[in-house]
Motif scaffolding. Structure first.
Motif, PDB file in Angstrom:
ATOM      1  N   MET A  16     -11.078 -11.949  22.540  1.00  0.00           N
ATOM      2  CA  MET A  16     -10.323 -12.955  22.064  1.00  0.00           C
ATOM      3  C   MET A  16     -11.257 -14.398  22.435  1.00  0.00           C
ATOM      4  SD  MET A  16      -6.189 -14.263  23.774  1.00  0.00           S
ATOM      5  CE  MET A  16      -5.936 -12.629  23.160  1.00  0.00           C
ATOM      6  N   SER A  20     -11.863 -15.974  18.948  1.00  0.00           N
ATOM      7  CA  SER A  20     -11.070 -17.732  18.819  1.00  0.00           C
ATOM      8  C   SER A  20     -12.504 -19.592  19.072  1.00  0.00           C
ATOM      9  CB  SER A  20     -10.207 -18.364  19.820  1.00  0.00           C
ATOM     10  OG  SER A  20     -10.798 -17.627  21.023  1.00  0.00           O
ATOM     11  N   LEU A 289      -6.493 -19.848  18.752  1.00  0.00           N
ATOM     12  CA  LEU A 289      -5.414 -19.462  19.505  1.00  0.00           C
ATOM     13  C   LEU A 289      -4.670 -18.573  18.673  1.00  0.00           C
ATOM     14  CD1 LEU A 289      -5.146 -19.611  23.514  1.00  0.00           C
ATOM     15  CD2 LEU A 289      -6.817 -17.829  22.553  1.00  0.00           C
ATOM     16  N   VAL A 293      -4.849 -14.418  17.359  1.00  0.00           N
ATOM     17  CA  VAL A 293      -3.684 -13.593  18.033  1.00  0.00           C
ATOM     18  C   VAL A 293      -3.332 -12.389  16.654  1.00  0.00           C
ATOM     19  CG1 VAL A 293      -3.650 -14.023  20.282  1.00  0.00           C
ATOM     20  CG2 VAL A 293      -2.177 -15.497  18.451  1.00  0.00           C
ATOM     21  N   GLY A 316      -3.160 -13.876  25.323  1.00  0.00           N
ATOM     22  CA  GLY A 316      -3.638 -15.151  24.221  1.00  0.00           C
ATOM     23  C   GLY A 316      -2.400 -16.200  24.736  1.00  0.00           C
ATOM     24  N   ASN A 320      -3.957 -19.454  26.576  1.00  0.00           N
ATOM     25  CA  ASN A 320      -3.418 -20.532  26.435  1.00  0.00           C
ATOM     26  C   ASN A 320      -2.973 -21.177  27.522  1.00  0.00           C
ATOM     27  OD1 ASN A 320      -1.993 -22.745  24.531  1.00  0.00           O
ATOM     28  ND2 ASN A 320       0.328 -21.433  26.166  1.00  0.00           N
ATOM     29  N   ILE A 371       1.332 -18.806  20.113  1.00  0.00           N
ATOM     30  CA  ILE A 371       1.035 -18.157  20.016  1.00  0.00           C
ATOM     31  C   ILE A 371       1.413 -16.515  20.393  1.00  0.00           C
ATOM     32  CG2 ILE A 371       0.054 -15.909  22.247  1.00  0.00           C
ATOM     33  CD1 ILE A 371      -2.160 -18.236  21.548  1.00  0.00           C
TER      34      ILE A 371
END
Length: 444
Positions: A16, A20, A289, A293, A316, A320, A371
């Motif tokens: 991730m 991202s 993000l 995801v 996620g 966040n 998300i």
């Protein structure tokens, strides 16, 4: 190092972070693209030309919103196909998207070119800037295929687990625009036509470079275009139309909020506008993000690995929260400085500073929407996400902002919006937790 990632295995949090990051940089570059374009036009051609570009930009943003909608559909379908494995399904849907998007781009380009003046009149464009706006808009519509093309290529790469390569294409577009804007506007003396041609040529170079790069490196299984099946077209439209409508709901909701703000006069409007420019930058990590995801969850939904999808959602949301809290604290401390980058009028600065300091506390909750809706979108439940957006903007954000502003004055704008972020994140969680999107099967 292999650029494409199989998100069905490996360390989720590390993936991730790595995936991202380039998306965030790409979004920052795209934001700077528009900012630099406005700087050149405003400084070299003056306020009237800048206004013409601004009015035209409203129409072009609507087109871009539609493109984003189609690309969200592409991200969902292609990431699931990537997860399923094998090139056959991926080739068929890539071909279907290429054929459909080319047809839509050509149709939109012709329509926009022919009816540019009528569209501008619908927006009430002042007579003094109508001709400039019309010319600028027509040139952009002539190059609309490039806008479709380079956005789509970037989406394809993200669906395949590669967020670095799209960064190359956007960098080419930004660098070309930095050079071509002053060259076409001032050196060649093409005026506002030059600004439009600079945009189109920059996007064209990014698209051509992207296409050649992908073909040369064999990064995606593109084939010679062939007529797609009705099943493929139907699935794309079934996901693309509600996804495009989501963007329309967001755009219309923002306009409705502005109608509440304008009641309080010029100082509040100026302060709110400056704060919104900062908002657009502040929310870029949450947007990045959300895209990440969607790609990661999409691949796992393709192989029905829902346990891993749950972990992607959890990481996620935590990621966040961490990043948006840090940004929120930074905004609370430096709100006044941020507003003064755009405007110096005391009343505007005072409102903008107050607005940012209140709304900063609610950024993490807005990020939760991005998300969790990204996870739902990855399943292909586009109509459900559309309903969640209607709920967020029209049942919560606009009414609460209007109510709080009516009761508390201008400070109520931030309180109403912030409250809506918190409540809508609760609805997003409830649908994520109890909704039936997990039952959706796109390729039955």
């Amino acid at each position: 190092m292999e650029k494409q990632h199989d998100f069905t295995q490996g360390n989720i949090f590390k993936q991730m972070l790595l995936f991202s990051g380039p998306i965030l940089l790409t979004n920052l570059l795209q934001t700077s693209y528009q900012f630099i374009d406005s700087l050149w036009v405003g400084n070299l051609l003056g306020a009237n030309a800048l206004g013409a570009v601004g009015v035209s930009g409203t129409i072009l943003f609507t087109v871009l919103a539609f493109i984003i909608g189609l690309n969200n559909a592409a991200l969902t379908i292609l990431s699931q196909q990537k997860g399923i494995g094998g090139d056959e399904g991926l080739k068929r849907y890539l071909n279907a998207f290429v054929v459909l998007m080319t047809a839509i781009a050509l149709a939109l380009g012709i329509f926009g070119y022919v009816f540019s003046e009528q569209l501008l009149n619908l927006l009430g464009t002042p007579e003094s800037m109508l001709q400039d706006a019309k010319t600028y808009l027509q040139i952009n519509f002539l190059g609309i295929l490039f806008l479709f093309g380079y956005n789509f290529i970037s989406t394809v790469m993200r669906a395949l687990g590669d967020s670095r390569t799209p960064l190359r294409f956007v960098t080419v577009a930004v660098l070309a625009n930095i050079v071509l804007d002053p060259l076409f506007i001032s050196v060649f003396n093409w005026g506002i036509d030059g600004a439009a041609y600079a945009t189109v040529v920059s996007q064209g170079l990014a698209f051509i470079y992207g296409f050649i790069y992908l073909k040369h490196k064999k990064l995606a299984p593109f084939t010679a275009p062939a007529l797609p099946s009705w099943k493929e077209i139907r699935l794309i439209l079934n996901l693309g139309i509600p996804s495009g409508l989501q963007m329309a709901v967001i755009s219309a909701g923002s306009a409705a909020i502005m109608s509440v703000v304008t009641v309080f006069g010029g100082g509040v409007v100026a302060g709110f506008s400056a704060a919104q420019r900062l908002d657009n930058i502040i929310m870029l990590p949450a947007h990045a993000l959300s895209t990440a995801v969607t790609s990661m969850a999409g691949q796992n939904i393709g192989v029905k690995n829902w346990q891993r999808v749950e972990k992607i959602a959890k990481y996620g949301v935590l990621y966040n929260f961490a990043i948006m809290i840090v940004i929120g604290i930074f905004i609370i401390l430096f709100a006044e400085f941020g507003i003064k980058l755009f405007i110096r009028e005391e009343a505007a600065v005072e409102f903008g500073k107050q607005y940012l300091r209140i709304i900063a506390l609610c950024y993490p909750f807005l990020g939760i929407n991005f998300i969790l809706n990204g996870i739902v979108r990855a399943s292909g439940a586009m109509y459900q996400v559309l309903v969640l957006n209607i709920l967020s903007f029209w049942v919560l954000r606009y009414p609460l902002t209007w109510l709080m502003a009516s009761e508390l004055g201008s400070v109520g704008i931030a309180i109403g919006m912030g409250t809506s972020f918190i409540i809508s994140s609760t609805f997003a969680f409830l649908y994520y937790r109890y909704g039936k999107f997990r039952e959706k099967d796109l390729f039955k």
